[in-house]
Design an enzyme around this catalytic site. Sequence first.
Site, short mmCIF file in Angstrom:
data_model
loop_
_atom_site.label_atom_id
_atom_site.label_comp_id
_atom_site.label_asym_id
_atom_site.label_seq_id
_atom_site.Cartn_x
_atom_site.Cartn_y
_atom_site.Cartn_z
N CYS A 1 -2.70 6.30 -15.64
CA CYS A 1 -3.50 6.49 -14.52
C CYS A 1 -4.08 7.99 -14.83
CB CYS A 1 -2.79 6.32 -12.94
SG CYS A 1 -1.34 7.06 -12.33
N HIS B 1 0.85 7.77 -8.20
CA HIS B 1 -0.27 7.38 -8.56
C HIS B 1 -1.24 8.16 -8.69
CE1 HIS B 1 -3.03 4.15 -10.11
NE2 HIS B 1 -3.66 4.03 -9.11
N ASP C 1 -11.14 3.58 -9.22
CA ASP C 1 -9.86 3.62 -9.86
C ASP C 1 -9.73 2.44 -10.91
OD1 ASP C 1 -6.86 3.56 -10.75
OD2 ASP C 1 -6.25 3.26 -8.33
#
Length: 283
Positions: free
Chosen positions: A76, A115, A132
């Site tokens: 991420c 995250h 995202d």
Amino acid sequence: MPETERTTTFDPDAYLKRIGWDGERRADPATLRGLHTAHARTIPFENLDPVRGVVPSLAPDDITAKLVHSRRGGYCYEHNTLFAGVLETLGFRVTRLAARVVVGADRFESRPRTHMTLLVEVPGDPRPHLADVGYGTIRALLEPVPLVTGAEFHAEGRRHRLVHAPDAGPLETWVLEAHGPDGADGADGWEAQYAFTLEPYAQSDFEVANWYVGAHPRSPFRRRPYLQNLTPDRHLLLDGHRLTETHTDGTVTTRELTDERDARRLVEERFEIDVPDGVLLLG
């Protein structure tokens, strides 16, 4: 929205070539949606650096070399740092947020904020969007969604919504939920994916979180390979020894990998990832 610290600068030309984007380079909703989907379908999710004992660098040049100029992917922090930097060069305003992945959690507070996700503002649009490209699951967003509650968003068979959750802190807690039959309890319904507030996080915050996820012995990303590759027809996942292929018609096939050479060949051919030296996929 609050001012954010611009911490990355990226040349969009090589990036847009990498994801196969030949559309407009405007800061508008259509471009944001198109770039988001193209990125998700082109650059794989993978954690092979932590598996071999290397914490991924978040320096722009290093991310560009790895995710743009090489047959590699990332997790991420790498994906969303790259995406945020390119969006900013195109005129979008981006706030970097830290979220708690809460799939299967009894209490959201039991999960740390490990995250990275993004809040993107589009010129002329009063609604910011949650974007995202670094959430490495089959229930990830394919397109950005407006930051609103009470609406359900559909994108190529995936269903999402945003809701609020109770929180003792001063800021409102947002939760991204996904709908489907493959939740943590096997039920067909809405399941919380991650929770976040709108407090901006700086690059230094993510450097610390990145070190923890990439180096801490209890981090799941240190223990086994976790790779994802997405195309318009199917989602491919390697989780440890298990390969799962999910097609758009709902067909799911799984098999256990037992041979290291076959596993390496599969990763290089089907995931389009060059396995770095020092990685044992089935070790």
